[in-house]
Design an enzyme around this catalytic site. Sequence first.
Site, PDB file in Angstrom:
ATOM      1  NE  ARG A   1      -7.072  11.690  12.285  1.00 53.35           N
ATOM      2  CZ  ARG A   1      -7.711  11.472  11.044  1.00 53.35           C
ATOM      3  NH1 ARG A   1      -7.959  12.515  10.375  1.00 53.35           N
ATOM      4  NH2 ARG A   1      -7.729  10.341  10.668  1.00 53.35           N
TER       5      ARG A   1
ATOM      6  CG  HIS B   1      -2.558  12.629   9.225  1.00 48.06           C
ATOM      7  ND1 HIS B   1      -3.984  13.348   9.847  1.00 48.06           N
ATOM      8  CD2 HIS B   1      -2.539  11.542  10.177  1.00 48.06           C
ATOM      9  CE1 HIS B   1      -4.260  12.489  10.503  1.00 48.06           C
ATOM     10  NE2 HIS B   1      -3.639  11.333  10.898  1.00 48.06           N
TER      11      HIS B   1
ATOM     12  CG  HIS C   1      -2.077   5.387  17.322  1.00 45.95           C
ATOM     13  ND1 HIS C   1      -2.207   4.801  18.617  1.00 45.95           N
ATOM     14  CD2 HIS C   1      -1.202   6.384  17.435  1.00 45.95           C
ATOM     15  CE1 HIS C   1      -1.529   5.684  19.525  1.00 45.95           C
ATOM     16  NE2 HIS C   1      -1.247   6.450  18.712  1.00 45.95           N
ATOM     17  CD  GLU C   2      -7.540   8.698  16.280  1.00 49.70           C
ATOM     18  OE1 GLU C   2      -7.747   9.211  15.525  1.00 49.70           O
ATOM     19  OE2 GLU C   2      -8.143   8.298  17.324  1.00 49.70           O
ATOM     20  N   GLY C   3      -4.612   7.413  11.997  1.00 56.12           N
ATOM     21  CA  GLY C   3      -4.204   7.843  10.493  1.00 56.12           C
ATOM     22  C   GLY C   3      -2.762   7.801  10.507  1.00 56.12           C
TER      23      GLY C   3
END
Lengths: 597, 597
Positions: A297, A446, A439-441
């Site tokens: 992240r 978050h 992407h990546e959450g």
Amino acid sequence: MATQFYSPRDLRFQLYEVLNAERLTKFDYFRDHDRESFDMVLDAARQISETVLKPLLTVMDRNEPQLVAGKIRVHPQMRSIIKKFGDDGWINAPFRYDEGGQQLPATIMNAATFIFGAANYSSSVFPFLTTGAANLLRSFGSAELIDRFTPKMYAGQWQGTMALTEPDAGSSLSDITTTAEPTDTPGTYQIRGQKIYISAGDHDAVENVVHLMLAKIKGGPAGAKGISLFAVPQQREENGQLVDNDVLTAGVYHKMGYKGAPIAHLMVGSNGGTIGYLVGEPHQGLRYMFQMMNEARVGVGMNAVSIGTAAYYASLEYARERPQGRPVSEKDPTRPQVPIIRHADVKRMLLFQKSVLEGSLSLLLYCSYLADLSHVADGDEKANAALLLDLLTPVAKSYPSEMGCLTTSAAVQVLGGAGYTTDFPVEQFYREARIHPIHEGTTGIHGLDLLGRKVTLQGGKGVQLLLAEIERTLVDARPYADLQPLADQLTAALGKLDAVTKHLLSLAPSDTEAFLADATLYLELFGIITIAWQWLRQATVAQKNLPAAAGDDVNFYQGKLMTARYFYEYELVKVYSLARRLQATDRVTLAMKGEWF
Amino acid sequence: MATQFYSPRDLRFQLYEVLNAERLTKFDYFRDHDRESFDMVLDAARQISETVLKPLLTVMDRNEPQLVAGKIRVHPQMRSIIKKFGDDGWINAPFRYDEGGQQLPATIMNAATFIFGAANYSSSVFPFLTTGAANLLRSFGSAELIDRFTPKMYAGQWQGTMALTEPDAGSSLSDITTTAEPTDTPGTYQIRGQKIYISAGDHDAVENVVHLMLAKIKGGPAGAKGISLFAVPQQREENGQLVDNDVLTAGVYHKMGYKGAPIAHLMVGSNGGTIGYLVGEPHQGLRYMFQMMNEARVGVGMNAVSIGTAAYYASLEYARERPQGRPVSEKDPTRPQVPIIRHADVKRMLLFQKSVLEGSLSLLLYCSYLADLSHVADGDEKANAALLLDLLTPVAKSYPSEMGCLTTSAAVQVLGGAGYTTDFPVEQFYREARIHPIHEGTTGIHGLDLLGRKVTLQGGKGVQLLLAEIERTLVDARPYADLQPLADQLTAALGKLDAVTKHLLSLAPSDTEAFLADATLYLELFGIITIAWQWLRQATVAQKNLPAAAGDDVNFYQGKLMTARYFYEYELVKVYSLARRLQATDRVTLAMKGEWF
């Protein structure tokens, strides 16, 4: 094509003047490094970027990967690029000497990925996905698995991926349905399922692909607790031969930007022929994956800053060269036009980019430094670094990602009509930047992570550590009268954050929905204040070093001080509206019904 | 592909319940119209949109116009589309009966262009550029010029354009260098120069193109005062034959979005063979052009809303159908996933879009109504409508344009990874929306226009008229207790606007640079409050009509009321941070030097 795509001077400032990255070499793991070796790494990154990656930026955008006869075809130069990243030791640089690595600090490694990403984001994705996948294997896999897979991955011959998402399980990973059934060979499972949006999930620039894949062992617990991690190669070794492992590429996604990187849709075990190797213990897959997530992240945040920075320098170059209009106080139309950088509104758009990007870079290098400390330091320092990194990770991922969409938009606006055409690179950066809040959450995920988990972790100790760090910065700034307005503004903003946090936490016990309804806005508030803090750190160093500065450094430090002021005047001020909303009691989004849209 | 691309119910609400568009039929010019004829127009727009324009949305994006042997080749169906717009009377619909027009109100015409733009923005650009060019000719040209050009333009056989921009004269139009030299034939000039970014400036879907072109007659005054307007056809008539008029297409721009519309780079008179026909008086070109600008700019704002609306409905459809995750209070992973529209953060992203877009549509239809009144009303009503439209035009152009970039971004985010792929239309809308803050005057230019000219026009009378209108809305809202919180918030925001305006105007006499440095932020502040006012208008009608409503209308009005609340809670609140900045005294953007970047 813009010639400058990042500032080596700023990177040195951030690493050595603000962060004191050289301190890392006092730790045993990094003992063989020094400032000179760090600079050599960054110079090498710059050289590859300028000579190999950047020249392919546009052509990779114009020639997307295509699925041809079941195999994704990428730009023909990607094979030699990935090979070079392997040969030059980039893929395993942070790992131990005994693994063939260089024990390079994450701080320096991430500074290098910042450079690569600014040159050509798509191309930089390939090698560092392999790094991430290999890191999972080496951290949790058996010696045999490590031996089987990582050498070829480090060499750039085999691609590594993270294979998480499925058609019905994106943000909600607990809903994956890919299954694993034990075979007669211990540790070996038959895998069946579908994976989508797998970055570098298949392509013709490597000999093989190793997926670090989440799947559920049949009969295991429901939800996230039943997820295990497997190494699932595209081709597996059998009797010293590579044989097909029944991982079929069903499609390649065509995307708005970031087109050079192939994103695959995979059919796993459709013909019953996929073998997966369990990594670590059963049912621990999500935990393993999340232990790597902080780094991934921070990497996404860094890449968001990379793309934004390349766009910023392209717009800065244009603003310096493009004559248009006259000062608003000039009424004589026969006077020559001035470069648009003379106009206040253009300077505003440039300062917006510079303040957001350099503030974010500062935070991301700080987080990288925390990652290093959490790895090599001892006792409290180690634990505190890990906790503070945990707290800051959703911010470090999301603030640069969200703001990167706006800074690249400002870059387009500086160029006006030219910025909308493919004659200039800024429109590409605008399209590429849009992936990062997804992407990546996603940003929404978050927000929930920050407010719902991180703020209250260990009884709020993460926030206390952060406040102590900020207090240290305020103390450092105190000798400089010029910085007092900034220090006062930051202190006031922290008061707002404190009030908002207390208000929201007071809702948590009785009304989870209300507590978390505006978590995304809370993340935004938290992000702005965090970046303001980073700017006070930078401004303090600039103020300290300015009197003795000479030549270009005078301009550099003046620019830093002015950009800090910009951030406080135009961005930090946004906390007042955000706090107002976050302390309000009208739960509009909860009250709204689906059928009312 | 999303099936719904706008809401006919909302359009009826806006036109008939909020705006009372039927009142226009009391004016003699519109006497033959009634609600039924308005609805027929809108139904016809919907039908063409659904059957002809929308099916080409994606294919026109994927197959850009190309320059082939000196002629721009557009999508082959554009010829029949433009012809149909001509045959069905769309191109000259607002004009007089004796011109072949239908005396259709701008309010209804713009509602129709909203529908067309939501279906396929690129395709809708062709016919309505011709409308704009023809309007210039009929307003300022001689009877002979009108006769020569407009019939074929109205028929969709000839394309009309506005040819303003040059390589060195974009935002700064006074710097154009295209020249006009009188020939022996009165009113006829030899034209030489270059024009860039000319929308529909050349293409193979028409027989001829008529450029309404700005040029300077040699020997005339410098700057804007020396600009004249010419009709410059691609082919001119000579002895009843069309002969080449030496307007060469040097290139077609490739762009990030809005790809179906060809944007040309033109070389005019390179071989000394271009004849232009003076429109109106010499040196009045900019004045003529600007008299048409209000309408063009309201049109751009409308198209921004169109694109945003299509993206909103695409994301709404997805949010209703896509199951992912569970309520935050649900801990059982075996429960089925819920549609994402159930998540507060997804509702927030949908409400953001809905509130911005329906608020903007309301403002744009209101401005269209003012345009109608400024045309057909008498005395004070006519003059006041014109002045209020003048004031609101920069807001009506810029707020929807800037926010359209953010609403389409929210649409992408609702879809997550899917939104970034070309499998769904939202990524195209995101790319298309980005043109609007640039063309027809950048946002920066409109900020200067609003603060530097419009606010002080006629001693500030425009602002007084606006405040009187808002006061009327506050009075209308008074009977409804539920609306009092909104009324109070709007009143407080108006107080902020007043304080900011007074502060900025106090700077004007002594320091023009400081006065205008943050004009773009002032425009943003003004825009948010204007849209909040539009929402109170809508909410008042919804509140009034809700008790007697039945069936779907109950949901519709509830949705309106909740969306109004959303706008006040999440958007109007932004004025507090903006006002803080606009009243601050640190002139960062003025103090920043070019060499400090």
